[in-house]
Design a protein around this motif. Structure first.
Motif, PDB file in Angstrom:
ATOM      1  N   GLU A   1       0.834  -1.204   0.000  1.00 22.32           N
ATOM      2  CA  GLU A   1       0.000   0.000   0.000  1.00 22.32           C
ATOM      3  C   GLU A   1       0.867   1.252   0.000  1.00 22.32           C
ATOM      4  OE1 GLU A   1      -2.396  -0.628   3.406  1.00 22.32           O
ATOM      5  OE2 GLU A   1      -3.969  -1.721   2.324  1.00 22.32           O
ATOM      6  N   GLY A   2       1.999   1.214   0.714  1.00 22.99           N
ATOM      7  CA  GLY A   2       2.939   2.335   0.684  1.00 22.99           C
ATOM      8  C   GLY A   2       3.565   2.509  -0.693  1.00 22.99           C
TER       9      GLY A   2
ATOM     10  N   THR B   1     -10.081 -14.294 -15.471  1.00 28.62           N
ATOM     11  CA  THR B   1     -10.871 -14.135 -14.245  1.00 28.62           C
ATOM     12  C   THR B   1     -10.173 -14.741 -13.047  1.00 28.62           C
ATOM     13  OG1 THR B   1     -12.045 -16.180 -14.743  1.00 28.62           O
ATOM     14  CG2 THR B   1     -13.053 -14.117 -15.480  1.00 28.62           C
ATOM     15  N   LYS B   2      -9.232 -15.653 -13.256  1.00 24.24           N
ATOM     16  CA  LYS B   2      -8.535 -16.278 -12.144  1.00 24.24           C
ATOM     17  C   LYS B   2      -7.273 -15.472 -11.847  1.00 24.24           C
ATOM     18  CE  LYS B   2      -7.970 -20.247 -14.073  1.00 24.24           C
ATOM     19  NZ  LYS B   2      -8.586 -20.049 -15.362  1.00 24.24           N
ATOM     20  N   ARG B   3      -7.088 -15.120 -10.601  1.00 21.62           N
ATOM     21  CA  ARG B   3      -5.915 -14.350 -10.219  1.00 21.62           C
ATOM     22  C   ARG B   3      -4.795 -15.296  -9.840  1.00 21.62           C
ATOM     23  NH1 ARG B   3      -8.029 -10.581  -7.637  1.00 21.62           N
ATOM     24  NH2 ARG B   3      -8.256 -11.433  -5.583  1.00 21.62           N
TER      25      ARG B   3
ATOM     26  N   ILE C   1      -0.731  -4.362 -11.052  1.00 25.03           N
ATOM     27  CA  ILE C   1      -0.008  -5.468 -10.398  1.00 25.03           C
ATOM     28  C   ILE C   1      -0.079  -5.334  -8.885  1.00 25.03           C
ATOM     29  CG2 ILE C   1       2.293  -6.425 -10.012  1.00 25.03           C
ATOM     30  CD1 ILE C   1       2.922  -5.874 -12.923  1.00 25.03           C
ATOM     31  N   ILE C   2       0.167  -4.122  -8.383  1.00 28.86           N
ATOM     32  CA  ILE C   2       0.159  -3.933  -6.928  1.00 28.86           C
ATOM     33  C   ILE C   2      -1.244  -4.098  -6.370  1.00 28.86           C
ATOM     34  CG2 ILE C   2       0.591  -2.276  -5.083  1.00 28.86           C
ATOM     35  CD1 ILE C   2       2.808  -1.092  -6.735  1.00 28.86           C
ATOM     36  N   ARG C   3      -2.247  -3.541  -7.054  1.00 31.09           N
ATOM     37  CA  ARG C   3      -3.627  -3.675  -6.573  1.00 31.09           C
ATOM     38  C   ARG C   3      -4.076  -5.130  -6.569  1.00 31.09           C
ATOM     39  NH1 ARG C   3      -6.276   1.242  -6.246  1.00 31.09           N
ATOM     40  NH2 ARG C   3      -5.237   2.979  -7.337  1.00 31.09           N
ATOM     41  N   SER C   4      -3.674  -5.882  -7.590  1.00 24.55           N
ATOM     42  CA  SER C   4      -4.032  -7.306  -7.643  1.00 24.55           C
ATOM     43  C   SER C   4      -3.430  -8.070  -6.475  1.00 24.55           C
ATOM     44  CB  SER C   4      -3.559  -7.899  -8.964  1.00 24.55           C
ATOM     45  OG  SER C   4      -3.811  -9.280  -9.018  1.00 24.55           O
ATOM     46  N   GLU C   5      -2.157  -7.756  -6.160  1.00 24.22           N
ATOM     47  CA  GLU C   5      -1.509  -8.422  -5.028  1.00 24.22           C
ATOM     48  C   GLU C   5      -2.149  -8.018  -3.707  1.00 24.22           C
ATOM     49  OE1 GLU C   5       1.539 -10.904  -3.309  1.00 24.22           O
ATOM     50  OE2 GLU C   5       0.609 -10.706  -5.286  1.00 24.22           O
ATOM     51  N   ILE C   6      -2.481  -6.732  -3.563  1.00 24.50           N
ATOM     52  CA  ILE C   6      -3.135  -6.264  -2.335  1.00 24.50           C
ATOM     53  C   ILE C   6      -4.485  -6.936  -2.157  1.00 24.50           C
ATOM     54  CG2 ILE C   6      -4.198  -4.256  -1.254  1.00 24.50           C
ATOM     55  CD1 ILE C   6      -1.946  -2.564  -2.358  1.00 24.50           C
TER      56      ILE C   6
END
Length: 683
Positions: free
Chosen positions: A344-345, A392-394, A436-441
């Motif tokens: 998030e940072g 659709t699959k992460r 990429i970051i939002r998907s991981e979060i």
């Protein structure tokens, strides 16, 4: 079968079709069609009203709820041949053996005609041993929509859809730490379970308890004749209640209070004062070692009788497993929580950067923009991200608890390196990095929620003193953020199980006093009389034969007392809805099946915290992890025997390890399909 506490389900017209087939859908629905071939075979030429005539593929059935699959990682790793059946809620759903090997299974009956056309009472029994659903007609003949209102059923159907899609893609999904299926179900011998109440062997169950009543009456008459009272000399009861009873109770209370050290440690870890991966797990293991050593040393110091010792040690081991599960699950989540905060940072840092509006015109400048000094190919990263967002699959994260992005090899680490380098970033690349970051979060948030569907108990909100105190009382050894619960307590059921608890204890005391104590006293008298070992060995076969059947009855009653009576009382008082404390272990044809079915709480603990941990942490193979699991179990059992009898003999340890070659022998071609022979060998 509708369990208490489930949502009420309205009944609809019955469907006169012997078989249905279809595809699982999200939201607790499944598209079904009548199996025409099965219908014709079972009707013997009589045309059914619901025969399929002309219908489209079941894949055309629409999903009204429109759920989107967001996670393909909710799968269960196999435990050698063990697997969970996630498409049913019927009791004993774990496939600990091939269903074709089950006694009475289809294709395994003595009469093939009976297997194809079971009698009416058998069909009724099978119909009752099911779950309630809503079957709705559609505008096309032979097609139906199955809807399950139970939340656990809906969750299992959702996971079934995910599993099918993952299998179709050819990728093996990653197992989550929280992958343990808990459902609303009754235990097999519970009178509310149709599996026991409508069993064809129900009369034998009644006969067993009538036999126990006869044994008690016979023993009371003999004691009245010989001693003038129905209790007789009653050495067993005197041994249990004449020494340190209050000290035993205080010891149990001290063990309970000691469990809160684990809770305090997790609070410290969550606040960031201790890093779980760097030293928290070591502190937890040191505490667990001291906890167990203190208990064993105290039992030796007090010189308790074996009844006190075994109660204190077994209860202490239960508390120890509960602490371990709570600590290591929350310790893992603390790493996930810190990783999410770090990302998030990074996302906030990315949003504060100024994107370069126009890329350089020269090919060399473009290449420098696209692949800078860190060696990261941003164009390739963009392609992977585009394919990821289109699916659709992460993709599950391979570093869910890692916070060291400098040594990590992943897309998220590459993005973090790109942000930290200060290199120019185009708007397209900024969108790629952000996705990429939002998907991981999002994936980490899902992990932190675990089984908490509402999110109220998601980490770290679960670290409440009341939540931990409730977990201590629950009849489970594996910590989850939430469990399936029932709505209210049935106090008549509690009274019934409490009565059964004290009744079984009385029966066990009578059998011990009348049949086991005399044989044990005889061996002690022979030793005190100075008889040689050869002379005592001559009497040994007769003593064993006298004790064999009483010990078998005591074993069965001990199992019934703990896993059917005591655990069900705890479950009812704590609103715990999953009563799958055991499977049909008496039908075991292999030793590994028995090890899984006779004690499900301990099996679930060993499966998660020993078997899977051995594979993920020490990178052991499945066979090596299975051996480690059996070895640890054998060592714990031998420890209990050594504490009880103050000697290390190794009998139980050796015989438990002998189960490993017995497992391999049961899987050989000579015993693989021999159900009756396998069950005889097991007993």
């Amino acid at each position: 079968m509708a369990s208490q506490g489930r949502p009420s389900i309205q009944s609809h017209d019955a469907l006169d079709a012997p078989a249905l087939k279809g595809i699982l859908r999200d939201g607790g629905k499944a598209g079904l069609i009548v199996d025409a071939a099965s219908t014709r075979q079972n009707s013997e030429g009589v045309k059914s009203e619901t025969d399929a005539r002309d219908f489209a593929s079941s894949a055309d059935v629409s999903d009204d709820e429109g759920s989107v699959i967001k996670d393909d990682a909710n799968s269960i790793e196999d435990y050698d041949e063990m697997e969970l059946d996630p498409d049913t809620l019927i009791a004993n759903t774990r496939k600990s053996m091939d269903t074709s090997l089950r006694p009475g299974a289809a294709g395994n009956m003595a009469d093939p005609l009976t297997a194809q056309n079971p009698p009416s009472h058998e069909r009724d029994r099978r119909k009752r041993n099911s779950i309630q659903i809503r079957l709705e007609k559609t505008d096309r003949k032979g097609r139906y929509v199955l809807t399950a209102d139970d939340p656990e059923i809906r969750e299992i159907l959702r996971k079934g859809v995910e599993r099918e899609k993952v299998e179709a893609s050819g990728k093996k999904p990653r197992t989550r730490f929280r992958d343990l299926i808990l459902t609303r179900q009754f235990s097999t011998f519970d009178r509310r379970s149709q599996a026991s109440g409508d069993s064809q062997f129900f009369g034998f169950f009644t006969l067993f308890w009538l036999s126990m009543a006869f044994i008690i009456a016979q023993s009371c008459l003999k004691n009245w004749r010989d001693y003038g009272n129905i209790l007789g000399s009653n050495q067993i009861m005197k041994m249990m209640f004449s020494h340190d009873v209050y000290v035993l109770g205080l010891t149990d209370g001290a063990m309970t209070l000691g469990m809160f050290v684990t809770y305090l440690l997790q609070v410290v870890v969550q606040k960031g004062w201790v890093n779980w991966n760097k030293g928290g797990w070591l502190l937890q293991n040191i505490w667990q070692t001291g906890y167990l050593a203190g208990l064993v040393g105290w039992a030796y110091f007090r010189e308790w009788p074996w009844t006190h010792t075994i109660f204190a040690v077994l209860h202490g081991l239960v508390f120890l497993m509960k602490q371990h599960s709570f600590a290591f699950y929350n310790g893992y989540l603390s790493g996930v929580y810190r990783r999410r905060a770090l990302l998030e940072g990074k996302l906030e840092q990315l949003q504060q950067l100024d994107a370069v509006q126009s890329p350089p015109t020269s090919p060399r400048g473009s290449q420098q923009m696209d692949q800078f000094a860190t060696g990261i190919d941003l164009s390739e990263l963009s392609k992977r991200t585009s394919s990821l967002t289109a699916n659709t699959k992460r993709r599950p994260s391979m570093h869910r608890a890692s916070t060291n992005l400098t040594t990590e090899t992943s897309d998220v680490a590459s993005v973090a390196t790109a942000i930290q380098s200060g290199s120019p970033i185009t708007p397209e690349q900024m969108d790629t990095f952000s996705n990429i970051i939002r998907s991981e979060i999002s994936d980490l948030t899902l992990e932190l929620r675990g089984k908490s569907h509402s999110g109220t108990n998601a980490y770290p909100s679960n670290l409440r003193l009341l939540n931990y105190a409730e977990y201590i009382c629950l009849p489970t050894l594996v910590y989850e953020l939430e469990y399936p619960r029932q709505d209210k307590i049935n106090w008549w059921y509690v009274a019934e199980k409490l009565t059964a608890t004290f009744g079984v204890l009385c029966i066990m005391q009578v059998i011990s006093q009348a049949f086991i104590y005399p044989a044990v006293a005889k061996t002690l008298r022979m030793k005190e009389a100075g008889m040689t070992i050869e002379e005592r060995w001559q009497e040994f076969p007769f003593i064993v034969s006298d004790m064999l059947f009483p010990l078998l009855i005591e074993q069965l009653l001990t199992w019934y007392l703990i896993w059917e009576c005591i655990l069900n009382v705890l479950a009812e008082l704590t609103f715990f809805a999953d009563r799958g404390f055991y499977g049909d272990w008496w039908n075991s044809v292999t030793w590994d099946q028995y090890a899984r079915d006779w004690n499900r709480p301990v099996h679930n603990f060993l499966l998660r915290h020993v078997y899977h941990s051995s594979i993920s942490t020490f990178h052991l193979s499945k066979h090596a992890a299975t051996f480690v699991t059996f070895l640890l179990s054998a060592l714990v059992h031998e420890m209990c025997m050594a504490i009880m009898f103050k000697k290390v003999r190794g009998y139980l340890f050796s015989m438990q390890l002998l189960q490993m070659p017995l497992v391999m022998a049961s899987r050989s071609k000579y015993l693989r399909n021999q159900v009756v022979l396998g069950n005889v060998v097991f007993w």
